[in-house]
Write a protein that holds these residues in place. Structure first.
Motif, short mmCIF file in Angstrom:
data_model
loop_
_atom_site.label_atom_id
_atom_site.label_comp_id
_atom_site.label_asym_id
_atom_site.label_seq_id
_atom_site.Cartn_x
_atom_site.Cartn_y
_atom_site.Cartn_z
N GLU A 91 0.82 -1.21 0.00
CA GLU A 91 0.00 0.00 0.00
C GLU A 91 0.86 1.27 0.00
OE1 GLU A 91 -2.56 -0.51 3.35
OE2 GLU A 91 -3.89 -1.92 2.32
N VAL A 92 1.98 1.23 0.71
CA VAL A 92 2.90 2.37 0.69
C VAL A 92 3.58 2.48 -0.67
CG1 VAL A 92 4.95 3.40 1.74
CG2 VAL A 92 3.28 2.23 3.19
N ARG A 93 3.98 1.33 -1.21
CA ARG A 93 4.66 1.33 -2.52
C ARG A 93 3.78 1.93 -3.60
NH1 ARG A 93 4.65 -0.71 -7.18
NH2 ARG A 93 2.78 -1.90 -6.70
N GLU A 94 2.47 1.73 -3.50
CA GLU A 94 1.56 2.30 -4.50
C GLU A 94 1.58 3.83 -4.47
OE1 GLU A 94 -2.19 0.53 -3.64
OE2 GLU A 94 -1.68 -1.42 -4.53
N LYS A 95 1.90 4.40 -3.31
CA LYS A 95 2.00 5.86 -3.19
C LYS A 95 3.39 6.36 -3.58
CE LYS A 95 -1.28 6.05 0.69
NZ LYS A 95 -1.48 6.48 2.10
N SER A 96 4.41 5.58 -3.25
CA SER A 96 5.79 5.97 -3.54
C SER A 96 6.67 4.72 -3.51
CB SER A 96 6.31 6.98 -2.50
OG SER A 96 7.72 7.05 -2.51
N LEU A 97 7.30 4.42 -4.63
CA LEU A 97 8.17 3.25 -4.69
C LEU A 97 9.32 3.39 -3.69
CD1 LEU A 97 9.10 0.60 -5.95
CD2 LEU A 97 10.19 1.92 -7.80
N TYR A 98 9.88 4.58 -3.58
CA TYR A 98 11.00 4.79 -2.66
C TYR A 98 10.55 4.57 -1.21
CZ TYR A 98 14.99 7.02 -0.37
OH TYR A 98 16.09 7.28 0.42
N ALA A 99 9.38 5.12 -0.83
CA ALA A 99 8.89 4.95 0.54
C ALA A 99 8.57 3.48 0.82
CB ALA A 99 7.66 5.82 0.77
N GLY A 100 7.97 2.78 -0.16
CA GLY A 100 7.69 1.37 0.03
C GLY A 100 8.95 0.56 0.22
N LEU A 101 9.99 0.90 -0.52
CA LEU A 101 11.28 0.23 -0.38
C LEU A 101 11.85 0.46 1.01
CD1 LEU A 101 13.75 -1.28 -1.41
CD2 LEU A 101 14.48 0.80 -2.59
N LEU A 102 11.76 1.68 1.51
CA LEU A 102 12.24 1.97 2.86
C LEU A 102 11.50 1.13 3.90
CD1 LEU A 102 12.74 5.86 3.07
CD2 LEU A 102 14.49 4.10 3.36
N CYS A 103 10.18 1.02 3.77
CA CYS A 103 9.41 0.22 4.73
C CYS A 103 9.84 -1.25 4.69
CB CYS A 103 7.92 0.35 4.43
SG CYS A 103 7.23 1.98 4.77
N SER A 104 10.02 -1.77 3.48
CA SER A 104 10.47 -3.15 3.33
C SER A 104 11.83 -3.35 3.99
CB SER A 104 10.52 -3.53 1.85
OG SER A 104 11.05 -4.83 1.67
N MET A 105 12.75 -2.41 3.75
CA MET A 105 14.09 -2.50 4.32
C MET A 105 14.06 -2.41 5.84
SD MET A 105 16.26 -0.21 1.57
CE MET A 105 17.79 -0.33 2.54
N MET A 106 13.15 -1.61 6.36
CA MET A 106 13.05 -1.47 7.81
C MET A 106 12.69 -2.81 8.45
SD MET A 106 10.66 1.12 9.98
CE MET A 106 10.62 1.06 11.77
N TYR A 107 11.71 -3.51 7.87
CA TYR A 107 11.30 -4.78 8.45
C TYR A 107 12.38 -5.86 8.28
CZ TYR A 107 6.57 -3.25 9.49
OH TYR A 107 5.49 -2.61 10.03
N THR A 108 13.04 -5.89 7.14
CA THR A 108 14.08 -6.91 6.99
C THR A 108 15.25 -6.62 7.93
OG1 THR A 108 15.00 -5.73 5.06
CG2 THR A 108 13.49 -7.55 4.62
N GLU A 109 15.54 -5.36 8.16
CA GLU A 109 16.59 -5.00 9.12
C GLU A 109 16.22 -5.50 10.52
OE1 GLU A 109 20.09 -2.93 10.64
OE2 GLU A 109 19.47 -3.48 8.60
#
Length: 261
Positions: A91-109
């Motif tokens: 849902e975040v990626r649909e608004k901004s690919l960069y923001a969605g990527l950051l969210c994904s990276m946060m959880y994997t971290e």
């Protein structure tokens, strides 16, 4: 859900509400501490929306029979959690690919650091990490790739993680709790950015409505508002957690974020 217990009730803060506060914090971050201030709004979006996958889960909290308390983000089962994480990230990626990527990276971290803590969970965590890391590689390529992008992502990720911890700090202790009684952040907030020397930053309740930081990365002091519910234990025994939660009134915790200096 973020939960702590008092003598006669449980204090519950929805994860997405905590995320909204993390977004406010990111909006006050000093420009000179950003890798590229032109992408500030995408960082704020990611910080604000990173926990939106919890919205549906937190609308109907679950009871943990083992601990005799509401499930929180600390003990909620991983498999259903990962499904909702992925939904929120998309849902975040649909608004901004960069923001969605950051969210994904946060959880994997965060989950990379939990491997080995409970071996029974490791296979589920590895599967989740593998799927997300593949997506991250694809999304980085779509954003152009390269060292500059990786540097900006890492810098913004560190800011997100700090704002996440500071917002959690406000939700996980009773306001005014003495530092000697801290549980989750007894050693301070982990800081991985250069400006603070990569040393933990102390966060302390100065009073019931004020938190001070030993290093202040924001442009000015500011006040945040955190909606929460106090759910009486007697109400849970009478109606069950779900109905007790729905019957409880919304309250707001207002906290000034300032420097200890």
């Amino acid at each position: 859900m973020i939960v702590y217990e008092r003598e006669h009730d449980f204090v519950l803060t929805a994860q997405h509400e905590h995320g909204q506060v993390a977004g406010v914090m990111a909006s006050y971050w000093k420009d000179e501490l950003l890798a590229d201030s032109r992408h500030r709004e995408e960082l704020i979006l990611a910080a604000r929306e990173h926990d939106r996958g919890w919205i549906e889960l937190d609308s109907a909290p679950f009871w943990n029979d083992y601990s005799q308390s509401p499930y929180s983000f600390r003990d909620f089962p991983l498999r259903p959690r990962f499904v909702f994480y992925q939904k929120g990230i998309e849902e975040v990626r649909e608004k901004s690919l960069y923001a969605g990527l950051l969210c994904s990276m946060m959880y994997t971290e965060l989950f990379q650091n939990t491997l080995g803590a409970n071996p029974n969970d490791d296979d589920d965590i590895r599967d989740y990490l593998k799927k997300e890391q593949k997506l991250q590689t694809d999304w980085k390529q779509r954003l152009g790739g390269g060292d500059e992008l990786n540097h900006r992502l890492q810098s913004d990720l560190e800011i997100m993680l700090f704002c996440d911890q500071l917002s959690l700090f406000l939700c996980m202790e009773e306001p005014g709790t003495p530092a000697s009684r801290y549980d989750f952040f007894a050693e301070g907030l982990s800081c991985t950015f250069d400006a603070c020397g990569r040393q933990p930053i102390r966060a302390e309740w100065i009073s019931g409505d004020k938190v001070g930081l030993s290093y202040f990365p924001f442009t000015q002091e500011f006040t945040v508002g955190l909606p929460y519910k106090s759910v009486p234990k007697a109400s849970i025994r009478k109606f069950g957690l779900l109905q007790a939660y729905r019957r409880a009134e919304w309250k707001e915790r207002r906290v000034l974020i300032t420097s200890m200096d």
